[in-house]
Scaffold this active site. Structure first.
Site, PDB file in Angstrom:
ATOM      1  N   CYS A 134       0.830  -1.208   0.000  1.00 19.49           N
ATOM      2  CA  CYS A 134       0.000   0.000   0.000  1.00 19.49           C
ATOM      3  C   CYS A 134       0.862   1.255   0.000  1.00 19.49           C
ATOM      4  CB  CYS A 134      -0.929  -0.017   1.215  1.00 19.49           C
ATOM      5  SG  CYS A 134      -1.906   1.470   1.382  1.00 19.49           S
ATOM      6  N   CYS A 137      -0.278   4.102   2.235  1.00 11.08           N
ATOM      7  CA  CYS A 137      -0.024   3.849   3.667  1.00 11.08           C
ATOM      8  C   CYS A 137       1.457   4.055   3.994  1.00 11.08           C
ATOM      9  CB  CYS A 137      -0.367   2.408   4.054  1.00 11.08           C
ATOM     10  SG  CYS A 137      -1.899   1.788   3.396  1.00 11.08           S
ATOM     11  N   ASP A 138       2.334   3.523   3.179  1.00  9.04           N
ATOM     12  CA  ASP A 138       3.742   3.386   3.574  1.00  9.04           C
ATOM     13  C   ASP A 138       4.729   4.195   2.739  1.00  9.04           C
ATOM     14  OD1 ASP A 138       2.922   1.573   5.527  1.00  9.04           O
ATOM     15  OD2 ASP A 138       3.013  -0.108   4.141  1.00  9.04           O
TER      16      ASP A 138
END
Ligand code: NAP
Length: 313
Positions: A134, A137-138
């Site tokens: 993701c 997200c990261d």
């Protein structure tokens, strides 16, 4: 068979727990089947910085612990088994987990989706430690670093484009010499000066599990057989997702890609009284906060359905 439950929730990611919190606070005494591997995809990630309310971010697993404790605090009952079978064609519905079958007046499906993985042991060991599924997200953790994306579809292009705004450079590794992505996404990625393509190539190994972080990736050209190693800080696997809908096939309508169909703007499935929340019905946003939002919607819709169908239930 035990008494009929008003609400049974299947799945325990942000959607499932949020549905449980709302249903429990509405006095509907929800029963949740959390599954053996409870917590969903956030259990596979480290720092989550885009879930509202946590100024400094929070790691995925403690965030899920918070949601679980919050749902428990309001009395949601939890069973750690995987649901093996459902019968949504009869009323009340039946939900079976191994030897246990419960009856339910409403069912909230929140079984999520699983990111497809390459299947390497090193990939699994370094998940959340440099390997991610993701970018939103990261990606932030790899600012000005070397990033590699695996895949040739729209997801891979989208991840690569997003990451190109953060990383020093982004290499896209694809197993063929032609992309599957839509023309417009291909064009955007191909003309981006920060994105480099490595064709006909597979990831052979992610290094270095002994160091507990990603340091490099061993690649293999599938046509020539040549193997080489290249330094990488973040490896994003974007080879598709699979919704966890196997047990619902033939019970509720699915899209051609196997995600559950819901009435637009609601969580209502094709079976009245059955609601779907989170990634199991969402192949567009796939965020923890959108999953939580639809979990809330599902609980409110279940409550209204119960009032309309079983007043006094
Ligand atoms: P996808 O279209 O199925 O593409 C998956 C890609 O990963 C393919 O290029 C495939 O290679 C590769 N792949 C699959 N298994 C692999 C493996 N084991 N090892 C290495 N490579 C592997 O999946 P997606 O990109 O997630 O897209 C899913 C759907 O969502 C599509 O309909 C897409 O259009 C849509 N979507 C749209 C957008 C957007 O419009 N912004 C964004 C994301 C997703 P091959 O090409 O060789 O099969």
């Amino acid at each position: 068979m035990a008494t009929t439950r008003k609400v049974v929730i299947i799945g325990s990611g942000p959607a499932g727990f949020t549905a449980a919190i709302y249903a429990a606070r509405a006095n509907l005494a929800p029963l949740m089947f959390t599954g053996f591997q409870w917590g969903g995809q956030l259990m596979l990630t480290t720092l989550v910085e885009n879930y509202p309310g946590f100024v400094d971010g929070i790691d995925g697993p403690p965030l899920m612990e918070h949601l679980k404790s919050q749902a428990k605090r309001f009395g949601a009952e939890m069973v750690g088994d995987d649901v093996t079978e459902v019968d949504l064609g009869r009323r009340p519905f039946r939900v079976t987990a191994g030897d246990t079958t419960v009856e339910a007046l409403t069912v909230i499906i929140a079984t999520g989706a699983s990111a497809k993985l390459i299947g390497l042991a090193s990939e699994a060991k370094l998940m959340g430690r440099g390997v991610s599924t993701c970018a939103t997200c990261d990606g932030f953790f790899f600012k000005d670093q070397n990033i590699m994306v695996v895949g040739g579809g729209d997801s891979a292009m989208e991840e690569a484009l997003y990451l190109s705004r953060l990383g020093r450079q982004v290499q896209v590794v694809h197993r063929r010499d032609a992309l599957r992505a839509s023309k417009i996404m291909q064009e955007r990625a191909l003309k981006n000066p920060k994105i480099e393509f490595i064709w006909d190539t597979a990831v052979d190994e992610v290094l270095d599990p002994d160091k507990g972080k990603v340091t490099s990736v061993r690649l293999k050209n599938l046509k020539s057989g040549v193997v080489w190693e290249t330094p990488v800080d973040g490896l994003f696997v974007a080879i598709g997702h699979l919704p966890n809908t196997a047990i619902f096939k033939g019970q509720v309508d699915l899209h051609p890609n196997d995600y559950i169909k819901v009435l637009p703007g609601t969580t209502q499935t094709s079976a009245p009284g059955v609601f779907a929340a989170g990634d199991v019905a969402d192949f567009t946003y796939r965020q923890a906060v959108t999953a939580a939002g639809t979990g809330c919607m599902a609980a409110l819709e279940a409550e209204r359905y119960l009032e309309a169908q079983y007043s006094g239930a």
